[in-house]
Design a protein around this motif. Structure first.
Motif, PDB file in Angstrom:
ATOM      1  N   ALA A   3     -22.587 -31.400  18.648  1.00  0.00           N
ATOM      2  CA  ALA A   3     -21.654 -30.990  17.601  1.00  0.00           C
ATOM      3  C   ALA A   3     -22.056 -31.619  16.277  1.00  0.00           C
ATOM      4  N   LEU A   4     -21.892 -30.836  15.201  1.00  0.00           N
ATOM      5  CA  LEU A   4     -22.104 -31.383  13.864  1.00  0.00           C
ATOM      6  C   LEU A   4     -20.940 -32.318  13.531  1.00  0.00           C
ATOM      7  N   ARG A  33     -23.421 -27.045  14.747  1.00  0.00           N
ATOM      8  CA  ARG A  33     -24.295 -26.817  13.586  1.00  0.00           C
ATOM      9  C   ARG A  33     -24.288 -25.348  13.216  1.00  0.00           C
ATOM     10  N   GLY A  34     -24.072 -25.073  11.940  1.00  0.00           N
ATOM     11  CA  GLY A  34     -24.108 -23.697  11.480  1.00  0.00           C
ATOM     12  C   GLY A  34     -22.874 -22.881  11.815  1.00  0.00           C
ATOM     13  N   GLU A  35     -21.903 -23.534  12.424  1.00  0.00           N
ATOM     14  CA  GLU A  35     -20.686 -22.797  12.786  1.00  0.00           C
ATOM     15  C   GLU A  35     -19.625 -22.954  11.698  1.00  0.00           C
ATOM     16  N   ALA A 170     -25.574 -27.337  -3.713  1.00  0.00           N
ATOM     17  CA  ALA A 170     -26.807 -27.789  -4.359  1.00  0.00           C
ATOM     18  C   ALA A 170     -27.420 -29.001  -3.673  1.00  0.00           C
ATOM     19  N   ALA A 171     -26.577 -29.892  -3.130  1.00  0.00           N
ATOM     20  CA  ALA A 171     -27.135 -31.085  -2.488  1.00  0.00           C
ATOM     21  C   ALA A 171     -27.540 -30.803  -1.043  1.00  0.00           C
ATOM     22  N   ARG A 172     -27.474 -29.541  -0.656  1.00  0.00           N
ATOM     23  CA  ARG A 172     -27.852 -29.095   0.696  1.00  0.00           C
ATOM     24  C   ARG A 172     -27.151 -29.894   1.795  1.00  0.00           C
ATOM     25  N   PRO A 173     -25.824 -29.849   1.797  1.00  0.00           N
ATOM     26  CA  PRO A 173     -25.089 -30.603   2.820  1.00  0.00           C
ATOM     27  C   PRO A 173     -25.152 -29.888   4.175  1.00  0.00           C
ATOM     28  N   GLU A 174     -24.770 -30.624   5.217  1.00  0.00           N
ATOM     29  CA  GLU A 174     -24.741 -30.010   6.550  1.00  0.00           C
ATOM     30  C   GLU A 174     -23.402 -29.352   6.818  1.00  0.00           C
ATOM     31  N   LEU A 175     -22.379 -29.890   6.150  1.00  0.00           N
ATOM     32  CA  LEU A 175     -21.025 -29.386   6.383  1.00  0.00           C
ATOM     33  C   LEU A 175     -20.337 -29.206   5.030  1.00  0.00           C
ATOM     34  N   ILE A 176     -19.630 -28.093   4.890  1.00  0.00           N
ATOM     35  CA  ILE A 176     -18.843 -27.915   3.664  1.00  0.00           C
ATOM     36  C   ILE A 176     -17.406 -27.616   4.063  1.00  0.00           C
ATOM     37  N   THR A 204     -28.367 -20.779   4.359  1.00  0.00           N
ATOM     38  CA  THR A 204     -28.537 -22.223   4.507  1.00  0.00           C
ATOM     39  C   THR A 204     -28.206 -22.717   5.907  1.00  0.00           C
ATOM     40  N   GLY A 205     -27.457 -21.916   6.681  1.00  0.00           N
ATOM     41  CA  GLY A 205     -27.057 -22.368   8.006  1.00  0.00           C
ATOM     42  C   GLY A 205     -26.124 -23.559   7.962  1.00  0.00           C
ATOM     43  N   VAL A 206     -25.359 -23.644   6.902  1.00  0.00           N
ATOM     44  CA  VAL A 206     -24.442 -24.772   6.756  1.00  0.00           C
ATOM     45  C   VAL A 206     -23.252 -24.587   7.706  1.00  0.00           C
ATOM     46  N   GLY A 207     -22.720 -25.696   8.185  1.00  0.00           N
ATOM     47  CA  GLY A 207     -21.505 -25.638   8.975  1.00  0.00           C
ATOM     48  C   GLY A 207     -20.313 -25.670   8.039  1.00  0.00           C
ATOM     49  N   GLY A 208     -19.187 -25.120   8.464  1.00  0.00           N
ATOM     50  CA  GLY A 208     -18.053 -25.086   7.553  1.00  0.00           C
ATOM     51  C   GLY A 208     -16.722 -25.305   8.242  1.00  0.00           C
TER      52      GLY A 208
END
Lengths: 524, 315
Positions: A3-4, A33-35, A170-176, A204-208
């Motif tokens: 899990a992220l 991740r990415g979810e 912009a800071a390329r986070p893993e989670l927003i 980006t495949g960011v998690g949210g």
């Protein structure tokens, strides 16, 4: 899959004078991740507190009562302030509800995005400026060079939210964490922001963690949805299956309360008699100055009429002139043109006498500011009764009519909930037995379940007294459930006036269709 | 800030000064002072008095006297002092320069103390420093400057002999000695202002620290110092400008008292002497110059505000 974000048995209390208040109770949530996980709840459910807990930005009276919040296996609760600072903005980003307050009014937009980049990516000012330009271009902002030099008040709400989003990504986070990012925006702007979010997410495949009170909206962006009520997660499921087969009673009630345009709440037709009609109404805002006068057109050339027992929906974005129309009809603003009521032609607010006001009443959006906080409910209701020839003895009847106990007469407004206060406001408006009540976004500040109850109340009053409503709202789904006709406003002008089932038709104005297209269809 | 706004404000200042000139003239007319008697003394012969009155135009109708005075003013001629026989204008303006030196130093000192004090009080809200700052502020506001001035004078000059008690030394003649003489008056005048302004900075700062954009700046991961100074303090100081501009009004009043205590030949002192001596042209000039100073100070504050807060547009 690791899990992220893993929230395990997390509890949070607020210590208040009245005692300890549990706002989050043994919350378990996982985001892979990415979810994108949608978190849906009504006001006071604890959804925002959870966001603050993840961001490690809790108020001084907060007390964490157990559990853990793990980011990639590391417990945020055990981190030193310095480690938390290194995390914020860099690994966990945040997009705020209202971009107009989330941006510093006295710094340029460019400064506000580039300072973040300079800090997180160790860039020089010049590099950060260039990277910011690129980031703004990436969120589909036109002419980023010019935009960077502007101040927040000089750009639109949608542009501001794009800047906030660009900063978060912009800071390329893993989670927003998204805290109701479209609530403060217009429907069309909000829809575009959602589309942007979908695109960025795919790239980006960011998690949210997407926090919202709007089930219909969350169903479009989230993979899974968790429903939170009074600090407890009552249910979590894949977005689609939650709507098809909700498990918890609360979820069912919540889904039930979401306005669905295809489910009409009003079956009968309005009368033929015209109650009030406005002819070529215009309102200009402006102020007198020493030399000359600058004027801003609020509304121009609006003509429409309301029939007996009719529900006329007025829709449009914020600033389209919906409320200005309400203010003209109630004489709260000077206007040009004519209002015709009961065979009389009214051309100025001063001509609106007691007879007119007994026929046309208004309920405002915020009961908090429209009810006098120093008067008891009984006094608030007795005033219009006395004014319009009734007797204060009728206060219990009025309260009963809006489904409130008679004992509420001795209470002050702050002792009531938001929905109860709005009921009092409705009771006050109906004291004169008006033929028309103007409802100016009266459910906008309420939760969906409360909104439904207030709408049901309006419909019940209409059945009993035949009251007509001018129902002003930005919620197209809601108004399509109740209105007979729709008036669509755009930039101060009436662009469409049509039967409610014709909104999607070919005769509808392009703007009307755009508005309809941007409205999130529930569970589609 | 458009040129039109600028022109309009200048016009407005002119209009204000015109109204003030009318008031000042009306008041000096109402004073039980006869310029001829003031000039020639109690024992002058009636014939001499009558001749002088004719020469000074005192027998003219009031409006004509006002017009003569006003048109002379517009040419920069404030009249001749009845006390010294010298032109009033240069006398008053050089006195104003001395007062502005005291006022300017007091403002600078006040800002240098009040802003950090308010900032720290806001950050350590409810802490000992906040309480102490609050207490000192309330004392500062409640004590009139003739009390604080006298106490400071007795303590620092009379008792400890650290500073000269009274007097004024021109800055250019002996800068060090001049500043030593200015310490006590500057301290006295700034004390009251430190009190309001630090409280104002504190409450503004508390509001701003709770604002969404400061929270957003924190959650963007910016260092605490950047958040505090770039995002919070800057916005908290904006309303303070207005308070400082209003304080200029206080400053002009307070300075009269302080100049009297510390024997500084500033405009306040000149004005008092002028009133005692029934020196009508000097009274008129002094009052007008003070009103003008106040108007200009507020004008400058408006400009500063617009430069710092770009949401404000004057047009």
């Amino acid at each position: 899959m690791s899990a992220l974000l893993d929230i395990a048995g997390y509890s949070l209390d607020y210590r208040t004078r009245a005692g300890t208040l549990r706002v989050l109770d043994a919350v378990n949530l996982r985001i892979a991740r990415g979810e994108v996980l949608g978190l849906v709840g009504e006001s006071g459910s604890g959804k925002s507190s959870l966001a603050w807990a993840i961001m490690r930005h809790l108020p001084g009276n907060a007390h964490e009562a157990g559990g853990a919040i793990l980011l990639d296996g590391a417990d945020l609760l055990r981190m030193r302030p310095r480690e938390v600072a290194a995390l914020r903005g860099r690994r966990i980003g945040m997009v705020f509800q209202d971009p107009s307050t989330a941006l510093n009014p006295t710094l340029t937009l460019g400064r506000q995005i580039s300072e973040t980049l300079a800090h997180h990516r160790g860039m020089t000012r010049a590099q950060a400026w260039q990277a910011s330009l690129e980031a703004l271009r990436h969120v589909e902002l036109r002419d980023p060079e010019a935009l960077m030099r502007r101040y927040p008040h000089e750009v639109s709400g949608g542009e501001k939210q794009r800047v906030v989003i660009a900063t978060a990504f912009a800071a390329r986070p893993e989670l927003i964490i998204f805290d109701e990012p479209t609530t403060a925006l217009d429907v069309i702007t909000g829809a575009r922001i959602l589309a942007l979010f979908q695109r960025l997410r795919a790239e980006t495949g960011v998690g949210g963690l997407y926090i919202s009170h709007d089930l219909a909206l969350v169903s479009q962006v989230a993979d899974r949805i968790a429903v939170i009520r009074r600090g407890q997660i009552v249910e979590q499921a894949a977005a689609r299956s939650l709507f098809v087969s909700p498990g918890a009673e609360y979820t069912k009630a919540l889904i039930e309360a979401v306005p669905r345009p295809e489910r009409r709440l009003v079956a009968d037709l309005p009368g033929t008699q015209v109650l009030v009609s406005v002819e070529e109404i215009g309102v200009t805002y402006g102020r007198r100055q020493w030399f000359g006068r600058r004027q801003v057109a609020g509304n121009r050339g609006i003509s429409l009429s309301v029939h007996a027992g009719e529900i006329l929906g007025v829709v449009g974005e914020s600033g389209s002139g919906k409320s200005t129309l309400a203010r003209a009809l109630t004489g709260l603003t000077p206007f040009e043109g004519t209002i015709v009521q009961g065979g009389r032609r009214i051309t100025a607010p001063a001509q609106m006498d007691r007879a007119y006001r007994s026929q046309v009443q208004i309920v405002f959006q915020h009961p908090d500011s429209s009810l006098n906080p120093r008067q008891r409910i009984g006094e608030i209701l007795a005033r219009p009764l006395r004014l319009f020839g009734g007797s204060p003895a009728e206060v219990p009847r009025l309260l009963e009519q809006v489904r409130l106990p008679a004992s509420y007469a001795t209470r002050f407004p702050h002792e009531l909930s938001g929905g109860e206060k709005q009921r009092v406001a409705i009771a006050r408006a109906s004291a004169a037995r008006p033929a028309l009540i103007i409802c100016d976004e009266i459910t906008a500040a309420l939760d969906v379940s409360v909104q439904r109850a207030v709408v049901d109340l309006l419909l019940a009053l209409r059945r009993e007294h035949g009251t007509a409503y001018l129902f002003i709202t930005h919620d197209l789904n809601l108004v399509r459930q109740v209105a007979h006709r729709l008036a669509v406003m755009h930039r101060g002008a009436l662009v469409d006036l049509l039967a409610v089932d014709a909104v999607g038709g070919a005769q509808a104005h392009p703007y009307t269709r755009a508005l309809l297209g941007a409205t999130p269809a529930p569970f589609a | 800030m458009s040129a039109r706004w600028f022109a309009r404000r200048c016009l407005f200042i002119g209009y204000t000064l015109l109204v003030v000139s009318l008031l000042v003239f009306a008041i000096t007319q109402a004073l039980p002072a006869d310029a001829a008697v003031t000039l020639l003394g109690e024992n002058a012969t009636p014939a001499a008095l009558a001749a002088l009155r004719l020469k000074l135009g005192l027998n003219d109708p009031v409006w004509l006297q006002y017009w003569h005075w006003l048109s002379a003013l517009l040419r920069g001629d404030f009249g001749i002092s009845m006390r010294t026989g010298q032109p009033v204008g240069p006398m008053m303006f050089s006195a104003l320069a001395r007062s502005l030196l005291v006022a300017g130093l007091a403002l600078a000192l006040m800002l240098a103390v009040a802003v950090p004090l308010g900032l720290v009080a806001a950050l350590r809200r409810g802490g000992p420093l906040d309480l102490a700052a609050g207490l000192i502020s309330y004392l500062g506001v409640s004590l009139p400057e003739f009390v604080t001035g006298t106490v400071l004078l007795l303590l620092l000059a009379d008792h400890l002999h650290w500073l000269p008690a009274t007097g004024y030394v021109p800055l250019l003649r002996n800068p060090l000695d001049s500043l030593r003489h200015l310490v006590l008056p500057v301290l006295t005048v700034s004390l009251v202002m430190v009190a309001h302004v630090s409280r104002m900075v504190r409450s503004e700062m508390i509001d701003v620290l709770h604002s969404d954009y400061v929270r957003a700046a924190r959650l963007k991961g910016l260092p605490a110092r950047t958040v505090l100074f770039r995002h919070a303090l800057r916005n908290a100081l904006l309303p303070v400008i207005t308070v400082v501009a209003l304080d200029v009004g206080y400053l002009l009043g307070g300075i009269i008292v302080v100049e009297e205590i510390f024997a500084i030949p500033g405009i306040g002192r000149e004005l008092i002497v002028a009133i005692e001596m029934r020196d009508l042209p000097a009274i008129q000039a002094g009052a007008l110059i003070m009103a003008g100073t106040y108007a200009v100070a507020n004008f400058l504050a408006d400009i500063a505000y617009a430069l710092l807060d770009r949401r404000i547009r004057y047009d």
